[in-house]
Design an enzyme around this catalytic site. Structure first.
Site, PDB file in Angstrom:
ATOM      1  N   LYS A 148      -3.802   3.741   5.531  1.00 20.28           N
ATOM      2  CA  LYS A 148      -2.828   2.838   4.908  1.00 20.28           C
ATOM      3  C   LYS A 148      -1.478   3.533   4.820  1.00 20.28           C
ATOM      4  O   LYS A 148      -1.375   4.646   4.278  1.00 20.28           O
ATOM      5  CB  LYS A 148      -3.283   2.479   3.494  1.00 20.28           C
TER       6      LYS A 148
HETATM    7  C1  E4P Z   1      -5.031  -3.469  -1.248  1.00 17.27           C
HETATM    8  O1  E4P Z   1      -4.962  -3.002  -0.161  1.00 17.27           O
HETATM    9  C2  E4P Z   1      -4.004  -3.286  -2.298  1.00 17.27           C
HETATM   10  O2  E4P Z   1      -3.788  -1.956  -2.560  1.00 17.27           O
HETATM   11  C3  E4P Z   1      -4.409  -4.031  -3.525  1.00 17.27           C
HETATM   12  O3  E4P Z   1      -4.915  -5.302  -3.141  1.00 17.27           O
HETATM   13  C4  E4P Z   1      -3.334  -4.151  -4.565  1.00 17.27           C
HETATM   14  O4  E4P Z   1      -3.780  -5.022  -5.572  1.00 17.27           O
HETATM   15  P1  E4P Z   1      -3.091  -5.117  -7.036  1.00 17.27           P
HETATM   16  O5  E4P Z   1      -1.792  -5.810  -6.898  1.00 17.27           O
HETATM   17  O6  E4P Z   1      -4.081  -5.906  -7.839  1.00 17.27           O
HETATM   18  O7  E4P Z   1      -2.946  -3.700  -7.526  1.00 17.27           O
END
Ligand code: E4P
Length: 215
Positions: free
Chosen positions: A83
């Site tokens: 990521k």
């Molecule tokens: C996924 O890849 C993201 O990091 C995650 O969905 C973020 O979610 P949040 O906004 O609930 O922290």
């Protein structure tokens, strides 16, 4: 539509795997911090049980640092997806990593133009954060539709991974729009199953069964 679980909690991951609906996992540093484990130990434990894509996030913010972290994560298992945040150095890192065959999930996407650039640089996945947009009165799912339309116009291979999901309506809308993946917290995966008519119907069938069973 593929369903990933958005967690670093190994118990939640194992439970979702046993339900037969899980295609992959997304993590981020905040999710890992909730487990109380070190980053490497936590991710390696997940990689031992999951065969689908597991997203692991870099914390460097410069090209060389991101690429070095990504290469080390990618060496942990073949199903690691790195990521990378959608910043200028991130774009450079996407280009380098995709040319090496390392898959990249581009994170923290809040605009269609960020998504266009990520796809051009070679991202495997783009992660629009729908819940965080909703939080600031901007329809997160509208961004998903824009990205799907733009990627369709130019036949990009980048998969649209709906992230920051907060409730079942995000998931059904993503599926109706034709998103490739939705990453969903365990609580919401459980909510996808729930329907009061199912619960009431089962209760009635079991009560009637008691009246007709032998003995
Ligand atoms: C996924 O890849 C993201 O990091 C995650 O969905 C973020 O979610 P949040 O906004 O609930 O922290």
């Amino acid at each position: 539509m593929k369903i990933f679980i958005d967690t670093a909690d190994i118990k939640e991951i194992k439970e979702a795997l046993s339900m037969g609906v899980l295609d992959g996992v997304t993590t981020n540093p905040s999710l890992v911090s909730k487990t109380g484990k070190t980053f490497e130990a936590c991710v390696k434990e997940i990689l031992e049980v999951v065969s689908g894509p597991v997203s692991v996030e870099v914390v460097a913010t410069d090209h060389d640092g991101m690429v070095a972290e990504a290469r080390s994560f990618a060496a942990w298992a073949d199903n690691v997806v790195v990521k990378v945040p959608i910043i200028r150095e991130g774009l450079k890192a996407i280009k380098t990593l995709s040319s090496e065959g390392i898959r990249v999930n581009v994170t923290l996407c809040f605009s269609p133009l960020q998504a266009l650039l990520a796809a051009k640089a070679g991202a495997s996945y783009i992660s629009p954060f729908v819940g965080r947009l909703d939080d600031v009165s901007h329809d997160g799912m509208e961004l998903v539709q824009q990205i799907i339309d733009i990627y369709g116009n130019y036949a990009f291979d980048t998969e649209v991974l709906v992230a920051s999901v907060r409730h079942p309506l995000h998931v059904v809308t993503a599926a109706l729009m034709g998103a490739d993946v939705c990453t969903v917290p365990f609580k919401v995966i459980d909510q996808l199953l729930k329907h009061p008519l199912t619960d009431n119907g089962l209760k009635a069938f079991l009560a009637d069964w008691e009246k007709v069973k032998k003995g």
